[in-house]
Design an enzyme around this catalytic site. Structure first.
Site, short mmCIF file in Angstrom:
data_model
loop_
_atom_site.label_atom_id
_atom_site.label_comp_id
_atom_site.label_asym_id
_atom_site.label_seq_id
_atom_site.Cartn_x
_atom_site.Cartn_y
_atom_site.Cartn_z
N ASN A 1 0.86 -1.19 0.00
CA ASN A 1 0.00 0.00 0.00
C ASN A 1 0.90 1.24 0.00
O ASN A 1 1.43 1.63 1.04
CB ASN A 1 -0.90 -0.02 1.24
CG ASN A 1 -1.79 1.22 1.33
OD1 ASN A 1 -1.87 2.00 0.38
ND2 ASN A 1 -2.45 1.39 2.46
N LYS B 1 0.03 4.23 -0.32
CA LYS B 1 -0.66 5.42 0.21
C LYS B 1 -0.44 6.59 -0.75
O LYS B 1 -0.45 6.36 -1.97
CB LYS B 1 -0.18 5.72 1.64
CG LYS B 1 -0.34 4.49 2.54
CD LYS B 1 -0.14 4.78 4.00
CE LYS B 1 -0.33 3.52 4.82
NZ LYS B 1 -0.20 3.73 6.25
N HIS C 1 -9.69 1.94 5.01
CA HIS C 1 -8.41 2.14 5.71
C HIS C 1 -8.58 3.21 6.78
O HIS C 1 -9.33 4.18 6.59
CB HIS C 1 -7.31 2.55 4.71
CG HIS C 1 -5.94 2.49 5.30
ND1 HIS C 1 -5.46 3.47 6.14
CD2 HIS C 1 -4.96 1.55 5.22
CE1 HIS C 1 -4.23 3.14 6.54
NE2 HIS C 1 -3.91 1.98 5.99
N GLU D 1 -6.82 5.63 7.58
CA GLU D 1 -6.56 7.01 7.13
C GLU D 1 -7.77 7.58 6.39
O GLU D 1 -8.01 8.79 6.44
CB GLU D 1 -5.28 7.03 6.26
CG GLU D 1 -4.05 6.86 7.14
CD GLU D 1 -2.91 6.09 6.51
OE1 GLU D 1 -2.90 5.91 5.29
OE2 GLU D 1 -2.00 5.65 7.26
N GLU E 1 -5.80 -3.92 10.99
CA GLU E 1 -4.78 -2.89 11.12
C GLU E 1 -5.08 -2.04 12.35
O GLU E 1 -5.81 -1.04 12.26
CB GLU E 1 -4.80 -1.98 9.88
CG GLU E 1 -4.40 -2.66 8.60
CD GLU E 1 -3.68 -1.71 7.65
OE1 GLU E 1 -2.62 -2.09 7.15
OE2 GLU E 1 -4.16 -0.58 7.42
N GLY F 1 2.00 3.43 10.93
CA GLY F 1 2.75 4.64 10.60
C GLY F 1 3.97 4.92 11.46
O GLY F 1 4.23 4.23 12.46
N SER G 1 3.19 -1.40 10.91
CA SER G 1 4.61 -1.54 11.29
C SER G 1 5.18 -2.91 10.96
O SER G 1 5.96 -3.46 11.74
CB SER G 1 4.80 -1.23 12.77
OG SER G 1 4.47 0.11 13.04
P1 13P Z 1 2.89 1.06 8.04
O1 13P Z 1 3.39 -0.28 7.53
O2 13P Z 1 3.65 2.20 7.48
O3 13P Z 1 2.78 1.08 9.53
O4 13P Z 1 1.41 1.22 7.46
C1 13P Z 1 0.52 0.19 7.60
C2 13P Z 1 -0.67 0.45 6.76
O5 13P Z 1 -1.45 1.34 7.05
C3 13P Z 1 -0.85 -0.38 5.57
O6 13P Z 1 -2.09 -0.19 4.99
#
Ligand code: 13P
Length: 257
Positions: free
Chosen positions: A10, A12, A101, A103, A172, A178, A218
């Site tokens: 992903n 993002k 998600h 976010e 998640e 993040g 993570s």
């Molecule tokens: P990170 O791997 O950067 O923590 O992000 C996880 C995530 O939101 C994947 O969709």
């Protein structure tokens, strides 16, 4: 290594140019080809920003990389300024989309109801849905379990049993997503996945086994191996680790050890 794992990359809202996106894709293609040659039991799904889908799709020949959107609106077309529909990403090669998600939920105020509408439209149009769920806080008293049950029930409302083979549920937890987030302990992830399987069984019965379960938050070369030991797990969603070729190469290499 045990059963086959799905890896979702992903990206993002990265990278900030098409040129960089194609460079990153070339690196991913190379790593995926290496993994395939090595016989590693991995499936690759790439979720780039929608604006890069077309360019990537054109270069995605003779690979096993499946393309995905990061979000879709719940209509094929119409008066939705800024919206991107399932039909649009499908036309550019996406076979599925991430929905719900954290976010999207936190920055764009998406509700479980919105998420369920999006899932229904994807599934109803021969696409798969990667549905994200996860608690904000992991409290000692276990309230997060109730939160998860409500979120899962409401997000998957209206999904029919025969559609479950096209649902991928990604756990998640917000606290693990993040930069600066806390790394999850394997037992925490395992406990949540066992709980999620129970919740899914309550809702859909035995058919719930068709739903694939992923973990995201993570994930990197330092913990992917031990997380892979979790029986309930069918794969991972990678955020930051998907943006750095050295990192995802190391992640893949850890599967060959
Ligand atoms: P990170 O791997 O950067 O923590 O992000 C996880 C995530 O939101 C994947 O969709």
């Amino acid at each position: 290594m045990n059963k086959k794992k799905i890896l979702v990359f992903n990206w993002k809202m990265n990278p900030s140019s098409k040129k960089e996106a194609l460079k990153l894709f070339t690196a991913l293609k190379k790593s995926a080809a290496w993994a395939l040659k090595k016989g590693l039991k991995l499936d690759f799904i790439l979720s780039p920003p929608a604006v890069y889908l077309d360019a990537i799709n054109q270069k995605n020949k003779n690979t096993k990389i499946i393309l995905s959107g990061q979000d879709t609106f719940y209509k094929g077309s119409g008066s939705v300024t800024g919206g991107i529909s399932y039909a649009m990403i499908k036309d550019l090669g996406a076979k599925m989309s991430i929905v719900g998600h954290w976010e999207r939920r936190s920055l764009f105020g998406e509700s479980n109801k919105d998420v369920s509408e999006k899932i229904k439209v994807l599934l109803g149009n021969k696409m798969k849905a990667i549905v994200c769920v996860g608690e904000e806080n992991r409290d000692q008293r276990g309230h997060f379990a109730d939160f998860l049950e409500k979120q899962i029930r409401e997000s998957l409302a209206g999904v029919e049993k025969f559609q479950l083979k096209d649902v991928i549920l990604a756990y998640e937890p917000v606290w693990a997503i993040g930069a600066g987030a806390r790394q999850p302990v394997v037992e925490e992830v395992e406990q949540s996945l066992v709980l999620i399987r129970k919740i899914l069984k309550k809702i859909f019965g035995e058919d719930s086994k068709k739903i694939k379960l992923l973990y995201g938050g993570s994930v990197g070369e330092s913990n992917i191996q031990e997380l892979s030991e979790i029986l309930q797990l069918d794969g991972f969603l990678l955020g930051r680790a998907s943006l750095n070729p050295d990192t995802f190469e190391a992640v893949l290499k850890s599967f060959s050890d």
